[in-house]
Design a protein around this motif. Structure first.
Motif, short mmCIF file in Angstrom:
data_model
loop_
_atom_site.label_atom_id
_atom_site.label_comp_id
_atom_site.label_asym_id
_atom_site.label_seq_id
_atom_site.Cartn_x
_atom_site.Cartn_y
_atom_site.Cartn_z
N TYR A 1 11.65 1.16 -5.40
CA TYR A 1 10.65 1.39 -4.35
C TYR A 1 9.67 2.48 -4.76
O TYR A 1 8.47 2.38 -4.51
N ILE B 1 11.90 -0.19 4.58
CA ILE B 1 11.83 -1.14 3.45
C ILE B 1 13.13 -1.94 3.38
O ILE B 1 13.10 -3.17 3.24
N LYS C 1 13.19 -5.85 3.83
CA LYS C 1 13.50 -6.58 2.61
C LYS C 1 14.45 -7.75 2.85
O LYS C 1 14.50 -8.69 2.05
N LEU D 1 8.54 -7.63 -1.30
CA LEU D 1 8.10 -6.24 -1.36
C LEU D 1 6.58 -6.09 -1.23
O LEU D 1 6.11 -5.11 -0.65
N LYS E 1 4.92 -3.72 1.53
CA LYS E 1 3.94 -2.68 1.18
C LYS E 1 2.76 -2.72 2.15
O LYS E 1 2.26 -1.69 2.59
#
Length: 154
Positions: A58, A83, A87, A92, A96
């Motif tokens: 990450y 995250i 996930k 990802l 983001k």
């Protein structure tokens, strides 16, 4: 898994809650401490644990800011938790974009309030169709589906 066992799991699942930003340690932590702190909250919900490799990934992908002198603060913990939750259902690159903010504390508190509300009100219809609400429902429904079908052949 019987219907009764599944219903018990679902009731327990709906009682789980994540902490607010203010509940995180008020001091910087090393990686092992971050892993322990994040897993304490996420393992009961996700059924898995995060690892050092995940956190390093990450940071490398610049989804999480670099730690200062190998120490992580509450903003890092908040980012890693979001995250890790997202996930389970999103790539990802999508995560983001979901986390594109300069104010992690405010966004995390919005996320937590919405997450804790959604997990306890799964039977109710989606209220606003906000990006955050839909993303959280997607994650929660995926976790429930895995429990009901994939992992237990129910």
């Amino acid at each position: 898994m019987t219907e009764e066992t599944y219903q018990k799991w679902l009731q327990d699942f709906k009682q789980l809650r994540l902490p607010e930003f203010k509940d995180f340690p008020d001091l910087d932590l090393y990686m092992d401490q971050v892993i322990q702190e994040v897993n304490r909250y996420l393992t009961p919900i996700l059924g898995t644990k995060i690892t050092k490799t995940m956190v390093n990934s990450y940071v490398k992908m610049e989804i999480v800011t670099r730690p200062t002198k190998k120490k992580y603060n509450a903003s890092h913990i908040a980012s890693i938790m979001m995250i890790s939750i997202f996930k389970t259902a999103f790539a990802l690159d999508t995560i983001k974009q979901l986390l594109a903010t300069d104010d992690i504390e405010t966004y995390f508190n919005q996320f937590i309030r919405r997450f804790n509300h959604e997990i306890s009100h799964l039977e109710e219809p989606v209220a606003s169709f906000s990006q955050l609400e839909i993303a959280i429902r997607t994650v929660l429904y995926k976790l429930i589906l895995e429990q009901k079908i994939v992992k237990n052949n129910y």
